[in-house]
Structures are given as structure tokens and as C-alpha cells.
Design a protein around this motif. Structure first.
Motif, PDB file in Angstrom:
ATOM      1  N   ASP A  15       0.806  -1.223   0.000  1.00  5.99           N
ATOM      2  CA  ASP A  15       0.000   0.000   0.000  1.00  5.99           C
ATOM      3  C   ASP A  15       0.840   1.273   0.000  1.00  5.99           C
ATOM      4  O   ASP A  15       0.306   2.366   0.043  1.00  5.99           O
ATOM      5  N   LYS A  16       2.156   1.151  -0.082  1.00  3.98           N
ATOM      6  CA  LYS A  16       3.045   2.313  -0.139  1.00  3.98           C
ATOM      7  C   LYS A  16       3.456   2.657  -1.576  1.00  3.98           C
ATOM      8  O   LYS A  16       4.255   3.544  -1.797  1.00  3.98           O
ATOM      9  N   GLY A  17       2.933   1.912  -2.539  1.00  8.31           N
ATOM     10  CA  GLY A  17       3.248   2.191  -3.936  1.00  8.31           C
ATOM     11  C   GLY A  17       4.427   1.413  -4.477  1.00  8.31           C
ATOM     12  O   GLY A  17       4.904   1.685  -5.577  1.00  8.31           O
ATOM     13  N   ASN A  18       4.926   0.423  -3.728  1.00 13.70           N
ATOM     14  CA  ASN A  18       6.030  -0.415  -4.191  1.00 13.70           C
ATOM     15  C   ASN A  18       5.472  -1.671  -4.846  1.00 13.70           C
ATOM     16  O   ASN A  18       4.563  -2.303  -4.299  1.00 13.70           O
ATOM     17  N   SER A  19       6.013  -2.031  -6.008  1.00  8.68           N
ATOM     18  CA  SER A  19       5.566  -3.262  -6.652  1.00  8.68           C
ATOM     19  C   SER A  19       6.643  -3.829  -7.568  1.00  8.68           C
ATOM     20  O   SER A  19       7.484  -3.097  -8.090  1.00  8.68           O
ATOM     21  N   PRO A  44       7.717   4.781  -5.367  1.00  2.31           N
ATOM     22  CA  PRO A  44       7.605   6.234  -5.438  1.00  2.31           C
ATOM     23  C   PRO A  44       8.918   6.902  -5.868  1.00  2.31           C
ATOM     24  O   PRO A  44       8.911   8.011  -6.378  1.00  2.31           O
ATOM     25  N   PHE A  45      10.040   6.205  -5.702  1.00  2.00           N
ATOM     26  CA  PHE A  45      11.347   6.778  -6.017  1.00  2.00           C
ATOM     27  C   PHE A  45      11.840   6.416  -7.417  1.00  2.00           C
ATOM     28  O   PHE A  45      12.355   7.256  -8.148  1.00  2.00           O
ATOM     29  N   VAL A  46      11.714   5.145  -7.796  1.00  2.00           N
ATOM     30  CA  VAL A  46      12.273   4.685  -9.060  1.00  2.00           C
ATOM     31  C   VAL A  46      11.308   3.692  -9.707  1.00  2.00           C
ATOM     32  O   VAL A  46      10.622   2.940  -9.026  1.00  2.00           O
ATOM     33  N   SER A  47      11.254   3.745 -11.035  1.00  2.00           N
ATOM     34  CA  SER A  47      10.456   2.790 -11.795  1.00  2.00           C
ATOM     35  C   SER A  47      11.255   2.362 -13.010  1.00  2.00           C
ATOM     36  O   SER A  47      12.056   3.128 -13.535  1.00  2.00           O
ATOM     37  N   GLY A  48      11.025   1.130 -13.425  1.00  2.00           N
ATOM     38  CA  GLY A  48      11.722   0.650 -14.611  1.00  2.00           C
ATOM     39  C   GLY A  48      11.193  -0.687 -15.050  1.00  2.00           C
ATOM     40  O   GLY A  48      10.379  -1.307 -14.360  1.00  2.00           O
ATOM     41  N   ARG A  49      11.660  -1.100 -16.216  1.00  2.00           N
ATOM     42  CA  ARG A  49      11.264  -2.400 -16.745  1.00  2.00           C
ATOM     43  C   ARG A  49      12.414  -2.965 -17.543  1.00  2.00           C
ATOM     44  O   ARG A  49      13.251  -2.218 -18.069  1.00  2.00           O
ATOM     45  N   ILE A  50      12.428  -4.277 -17.612  1.00  2.00           N
ATOM     46  CA  ILE A  50      13.444  -4.958 -18.408  1.00  2.00           C
ATOM     47  C   ILE A  50      12.808  -6.199 -19.010  1.00  2.00           C
ATOM     48  O   ILE A  50      12.014  -6.877 -18.360  1.00  2.00           O
ATOM     49  N   GLY A  51      13.133  -6.451 -20.261  1.00  2.00           N
ATOM     50  CA  GLY A  51      12.612  -7.626 -20.943  1.00  2.00           C
ATOM     51  C   GLY A  51      13.418  -8.862 -20.626  1.00  2.00           C
ATOM     52  O   GLY A  51      14.595  -8.786 -20.242  1.00  2.00           O
ATOM     53  N   LEU A  52      12.783 -10.011 -20.768  1.00  2.00           N
ATOM     54  CA  LEU A  52      13.448 -11.293 -20.609  1.00  2.00           C
ATOM     55  C   LEU A  52      12.652 -12.331 -21.374  1.00  2.00           C
ATOM     56  O   LEU A  52      11.538 -12.067 -21.827  1.00  2.00           O
ATOM     57  N   VAL A 109      22.428  -2.738 -13.108  1.00  2.00           N
ATOM     58  CA  VAL A 109      21.648  -2.034 -12.090  1.00  2.00           C
ATOM     59  C   VAL A 109      20.971  -3.060 -11.184  1.00  2.00           C
ATOM     60  O   VAL A 109      20.510  -4.100 -11.650  1.00  2.00           O
ATOM     61  N   THR A 110      20.928  -2.733  -9.900  1.00  2.00           N
ATOM     62  CA  THR A 110      20.211  -3.536  -8.918  1.00  2.00           C
ATOM     63  C   THR A 110      19.203  -2.641  -8.219  1.00  2.00           C
ATOM     64  O   THR A 110      19.521  -1.524  -7.827  1.00  2.00           O
ATOM     65  N   VAL A 111      17.965  -3.146  -8.084  1.00  2.00           N
ATOM     66  CA  VAL A 111      16.914  -2.400  -7.397  1.00  2.00           C
ATOM     67  C   VAL A 111      16.398  -3.275  -6.257  1.00  2.00           C
ATOM     68  O   VAL A 111      16.045  -4.433  -6.471  1.00  2.00           O
ATOM     69  N   ARG A 112      16.365  -2.711  -5.058  1.00  2.00           N
ATOM     70  CA  ARG A 112      15.881  -3.401  -3.861  1.00  2.00           C
ATOM     71  C   ARG A 112      14.547  -2.760  -3.483  1.00  2.00           C
ATOM     72  O   ARG A 112      14.490  -1.560  -3.222  1.00  2.00           O
ATOM     73  N   VAL A 113      13.477  -3.578  -3.448  1.00  2.00           N
ATOM     74  CA  VAL A 113      12.139  -3.065  -3.186  1.00  2.00           C
ATOM     75  C   VAL A 113      11.581  -3.722  -1.920  1.00  2.00           C
ATOM     76  O   VAL A 113      11.196  -4.893  -1.946  1.00  2.00           O
TER      77      VAL A 113
END
Length: 142
Positions: A15-19, A44-52, A109-113
Motif C-alpha cells: 500500500d506504499k506504492g512499491n511493486s 515512489p522513487f524509481v520505476s523501470g522495466r526490463i525484458g526477458l 543495475v540492482t533495485v531493492r524493493v
């Protein structure tokens, strides 16, 4: 069967907008046994997508990862493949579960959610996996 559930293999959100989601997009044009997919990270801070590209064996590895999560073990899915890997740490740095998406072979890049999924999330993801496999795997084998 072609609804949203057959498309979304992973859908973890709070519910904090992280997914973090993994969506099946269709048969890979370059490999008939491959499912084009994407990992989508939104915060809320960063968004992105990557194909696989997913195969039936990668989907089976996800089933094994869900079984390990169900008994309280952290997992890394697709760790040794080209492309992104997804780690789920049940107790992360913020005393809640964390999903870590790493793209070492591409963007580096590494993203920790950090996010707290609902109580029934593992059962929900087993159902998602069944629906994705029932929908896509016969098409990939044809």
C-alpha cells in the motif's frame, strides 16, 4: 483464459506504492519455446522495466522457488541466466520482505524493493503459475 491472471506470473505490491511484477507478453519471435516477458518495478522513487525470455524450465524453477519460500527460505530465481534475476528475501534490511531485481549482464543495475505482501501471497502465486503454464506452455510447445 487469456485474462490478466494468465499474463501476470508475479505481482507483489504493497500500500506504499512499491511493486514488482513479471508479465508474460507472448511467444518470443526468435525462439518458439520462449515466452517474451518483462519485469516491471515501480516505487515512489524509481520505476523501470526490463525484458526477458522465459522457458518452461524457468517456470518450473519458479515453482521450486515458491516451495522454498513457503518453508521460510530466501530464494534467487534465474540467478545463472543471462538477463535479470529476482531475489526474494523474507526478512530484508527493513525488517520486512524485499524483492531484489538485478540486471548484472545488461544495465548492471540492482533495485531493492521492500514490501509486505498479503498473507496468502504464496498460494496466490502458485495459482498464477498454474494459469501461466496452462495458458502459455502449450503454445510454446506447438
Amino acid at each position: 483464459m487469456g485474462g490478466i491472471a494468465a499474463r501476470e506470473l508475479i505481482s507483489l505490491a504493497d500500500d506504499k506504492g512499491n511493486s514488482v511484477t513479471v508479465n508474460g507478453l507472448g511467444r518470443d519471435p526468435g525462439w518458439s519455446a520462449g515466452l517474451d516477458a518483462e519485469v516491471v518495478v515501480r516505487t515512489p522513487f524509481v520505476s523501470g522495466r526490463i525484458g526477458l525470455v522465459l522457458s518452461a524450465s524457468k517456470l518450473e524453477c519458479w515453482a521450486t522457488a515458491l516451495n522454498r519460500l513457503d518453508v521460510g527460505e530466501d530464494v534467487v530465481w534465474m540467478e545463472w541466466d543471462r538477463g535479470p534475476s529476482i531475489s526474494i528475501q523474507l526478512t530484508g534490511e527493513h525488517d520486512c520482505p524485499e524483492v531484489v531485481v538485478e540486471d548484472e549482464s545488461g544495465s548492471m543495475v540492482t533495485v531493492r524493493v521492500p514490501l509486505v505482501p498479503p498473507d496468502d501471497w504464496i498460494a496466490d502465486h502458485r495459482q498464477r503459475l498454474r494459469e501461466v503454464m496452462n495458458h502459455w506452455v502449450p503454445m510454446l510447445s506447438a
